[in-house]
Design an enzyme around this catalytic site. Sequence first.
Site, PDB file in Angstrom:
ATOM      1  N   ASP A  95       0.799  -1.227   0.000  1.00  0.00           N
ATOM      2  CA  ASP A  95       0.000   0.000   0.000  1.00  0.00           C
ATOM      3  C   ASP A  95       0.836   1.283   0.000  1.00  0.00           C
ATOM      4  O   ASP A  95       0.320   2.353  -0.301  1.00  0.00           O
ATOM      5  CB  ASP A  95      -0.935   0.026   1.216  1.00  0.00           C
ATOM      6  CG  ASP A  95      -0.190  -0.030   2.548  1.00  0.00           C
ATOM      7  OD1 ASP A  95       1.054  -0.117   2.551  1.00  0.00           O
ATOM      8  OD2 ASP A  95      -0.857   0.003   3.605  1.00  0.00           O
ATOM      9  N   HIS A  96       2.118   1.204   0.319  1.00  0.00           N
ATOM     10  CA  HIS A  96       2.933   2.414   0.478  1.00  0.00           C
ATOM     11  C   HIS A  96       3.634   2.871  -0.792  1.00  0.00           C
ATOM     12  O   HIS A  96       4.053   4.028  -0.876  1.00  0.00           O
ATOM     13  CB  HIS A  96       4.005   2.183   1.557  1.00  0.00           C
ATOM     14  CG  HIS A  96       3.537   2.460   2.953  1.00  0.00           C
ATOM     15  ND1 HIS A  96       2.440   1.842   3.502  1.00  0.00           N
ATOM     16  CD2 HIS A  96       4.029   3.293   3.912  1.00  0.00           C
ATOM     17  CE1 HIS A  96       2.280   2.280   4.741  1.00  0.00           C
ATOM     18  NE2 HIS A  96       3.215   3.160   5.003  1.00  0.00           N
ATOM     19  N   ASP A 160       3.916  -0.901  11.418  1.00  0.00           N
ATOM     20  CA  ASP A 160       3.415   0.414  11.055  1.00  0.00           C
ATOM     21  C   ASP A 160       2.772   0.995  12.305  1.00  0.00           C
ATOM     22  O   ASP A 160       2.053   0.291  13.028  1.00  0.00           O
ATOM     23  CB  ASP A 160       2.388   0.314   9.921  1.00  0.00           C
ATOM     24  CG  ASP A 160       1.991   1.679   9.393  1.00  0.00           C
ATOM     25  OD1 ASP A 160       2.455   2.045   8.297  1.00  0.00           O
ATOM     26  OD2 ASP A 160       1.225   2.386  10.064  1.00  0.00           O
ATOM     27  N   ARG A 448      -1.551  12.532  10.143  1.00  0.00           N
ATOM     28  CA  ARG A 448      -0.352  13.321  10.438  1.00  0.00           C
ATOM     29  C   ARG A 448      -0.251  14.506   9.498  1.00  0.00           C
ATOM     30  O   ARG A 448      -0.648  14.426   8.341  1.00  0.00           O
ATOM     31  CB  ARG A 448       0.913  12.454  10.321  1.00  0.00           C
ATOM     32  CG  ARG A 448       0.977  11.418  11.417  1.00  0.00           C
ATOM     33  CD  ARG A 448       2.320  10.731  11.517  1.00  0.00           C
ATOM     34  NE  ARG A 448       2.276   9.842  12.662  1.00  0.00           N
ATOM     35  CZ  ARG A 448       2.675   8.577  12.661  1.00  0.00           C
ATOM     36  NH1 ARG A 448       3.194   8.057  11.572  1.00  0.00           N
ATOM     37  NH2 ARG A 448       2.587   7.840  13.748  1.00  0.00           N
ATOM     38  N   SER A 643       6.066   7.647  12.664  1.00  0.00           N
ATOM     39  CA  SER A 643       6.060   6.329  12.049  1.00  0.00           C
ATOM     40  C   SER A 643       6.944   5.340  12.802  1.00  0.00           C
ATOM     41  O   SER A 643       7.948   5.707  13.417  1.00  0.00           O
ATOM     42  CB  SER A 643       6.541   6.445  10.601  1.00  0.00           C
ATOM     43  OG  SER A 643       6.810   5.181  10.052  1.00  0.00           O
ATOM     44  N   ARG A 645       8.889   3.272  11.457  1.00  0.00           N
ATOM     45  CA  ARG A 645       9.946   2.805  10.551  1.00  0.00           C
ATOM     46  C   ARG A 645      11.278   2.590  11.268  1.00  0.00           C
ATOM     47  O   ARG A 645      11.875   3.499  11.820  1.00  0.00           O
ATOM     48  CB  ARG A 645      10.104   3.768   9.374  1.00  0.00           C
ATOM     49  CG  ARG A 645      10.604   5.143   9.716  1.00  0.00           C
ATOM     50  CD  ARG A 645      10.465   6.097   8.547  1.00  0.00           C
ATOM     51  NE  ARG A 645       9.065   6.340   8.232  1.00  0.00           N
ATOM     52  CZ  ARG A 645       8.610   7.449   7.658  1.00  0.00           C
ATOM     53  NH1 ARG A 645       9.444   8.412   7.329  1.00  0.00           N
ATOM     54  NH2 ARG A 645       7.336   7.606   7.407  1.00  0.00           N
TER      55      ARG A 645
END
Length: 754
Positions: A95-96, A160, A448, A643, A645
């Site tokens: 999806d990213h 995520d 965000r 995030s 990440r």
Amino acid sequence: MAFDIEMIRKVYDQIAERVDKARTLTGKPLTLSEKILYAHLWDGTPSKEFQRGKDYVDFAPDRIACQDATAQMALLQFMHAGKSKAAVPTTVHCDHLIQAKIDAKTDLKRANETSNEVFDFLESVSNKYGIGFWKPGAGIIHQVVLENYAFPGGMMIGTDSHTVNAGGLGMIAIGVGGADAVDVMAGMPWELKFPKLIGVKLTGKLSGWSAPKDVILKVAGILTVKGGTGAIIEYFGEGAESMSCTGKGTICNMGAEVGATTSTFGYDASMDRYLRSTGRADVADAANAVKEYLTADAEVYANPENYFDQVIEINLSELEPHLNGPFTPDLATPISEMKEAAAKNDWPINVEVGLIGSCTNSSYEDISRAASLAKQVADKKLKTKAKFTITPGSEQVRYTIERDGFIDTFDKIGATVFANACGPCIGMWDREGADKQERNTIVHSFNRNFAKRADGNPNTLAFVGSPELVTAIAIAGKLDFNPLKDTLINEDGEEVMLDEPRGYELPPEGFAVEDAGFIAPAEDGSGVEVKVSPSSERLQLLDPFLPWNGKNITGAKLLIKAFGKCTTDHISMAGPWLRYRGHLDNIANNTLIGAVNAFNQKTNFVKNQLTGEYGGVPDVQRAYKAAGIPSIVVGDHNYGEGSSREHAAMQPRHLGVKAVLVKSFARIHETNLKKQGMLALTFANEADYDLIKEDDTFNFIDLESFAPEKQLTLEIVHVDGSIDTIKVNHSYNDGQIAWFKAGSALNLIAAGNA
């Protein structure tokens, strides 16, 4: 039948015994959060009471979800773990990597062409290790999880930060770094400090223009971006029960923006309805059989101040629509106060674009309510003043809203429907004119709104609101438009008001979809070959990080002293950099380029102490690494918010940074640093941040005796020869210190010693 129904039934078979035992051990009624936590202990049946905010606890999550940007690094790490199959049900969602530019069909076609190497890798590695794969266009991870995998009383981790969305269906769902996911995929326990608990009592009922999004926008204004750190937020009360399941998901989703470990709601009739509407009657029936264990004990909600560390009360009947922003999701402004706030702060009033959808607000209910406003544009002879976009959360939602005529309604007002993907919410938006960096205002229903987040333009002021409010403001084209009282002038010169939005909790004719986008893995993946080209710029097999040499770190140079907000977006930007998420060395070229240097207030411009010249942060750090010189990063409060990440930890580690010293950390980033063998440290005295100078060198005096609950001593050597000696704190336990010594947590797993 639902996915993994036998696993879900096993959870429910065990929950009564485990919760009853926990209630006996604690000697008190239990919150829902405590019930789920105690029901998922790695050791099984509880044997002791845990102290909130103090005890590290090993848990056994039921499942894992990964999105394509973070899955690349997580699965590259998992390949080193020596396992033949993921130990718990796991899924990967693409999806990213789909950039929004023209429309859904065009953008998806381009993504499949430009990122086919990554998608092929993820599909093959998923096929090999027994992982469910959701192909590009299937939808945004969190919406797909809510529709297919989330279940009341379960525990899930995901790579995520908005994994917490599944709390809308009564889960404890927590965002983690990829290394945490690898632990669980490898059959290891997952460690978490037992959270504190914040209770939010919702009274009254939403009506008119107010929406579930306004609840979390209000909470964000109360708690700020770090007020929920280390805590689970549990919502309850008549107001909670009056909301839809997807509305609850919206609230939980944005709990990540207050730093909360996760958020959740007790099981109720709305969850039952949602499960049945999404084809999971078997889960609903199983949940109903143990429903008293899927919400808090009655005494807890009757007297919440006795059971939560903090209690917030919000009357939904009095809640006003909010817009939060710009540049931070906790700057909350009721719409009635926006005219005054905009004038005071000189915010551009003209709104250029309104965007709805994303993982936060892309349910059928959200889209149907927004469509009811879009329909009024023609009915009331209006024109939409701002550009308008819709990002559906899943192919199931998109297919259903197309069948029910909502997409046609949006088409008639000139809206653009983007692909079922993250798109503008994460900076994957090729916005025309953004490169001019003009000051402008947009409104969106995302989560965000950090600077540069949506379109890469530092001068775009982004405000967060409900899909209904965003749609109304896009129609009006004005930031300070208050649909509760303001009128619009139509084509006939008449003053008209928008009617209150109306919609459906669930599609009256049920959900429908032709191809949801799921690909099941092979029963036996042993013969599947995962190929990574040595010349690829997108993917790179990992080399283990080197273990600690057992000596004090000395002669470390200051890489950067970050000023103010430094999120994981600042440390490892998304947007166009997403293409390198599977190639550690290439993506390391964006390390800390968004952080503000405290000494000159510039980004990506730091002093190289070897030459005395200034350069980009990655370039200076690579010079230190080439010279064999360690380095340190210094930061402010809530360092690493945003995030999940883990690249924000892996990149500095790869480039040779040894320690990160800050006033305070965001939870996930602190854990990510620990997992990668870094030193994550905080100032014992926050004022010592001001002692750090641009040319400083650092010596660790007592790292050789690194131990839990023992401060470390750091010597700061200034260029004039003077020395400041300070104490720094850490939160490492024995297991985490073992990660540091081994070079990373993964090194221990690979060695079979974790």
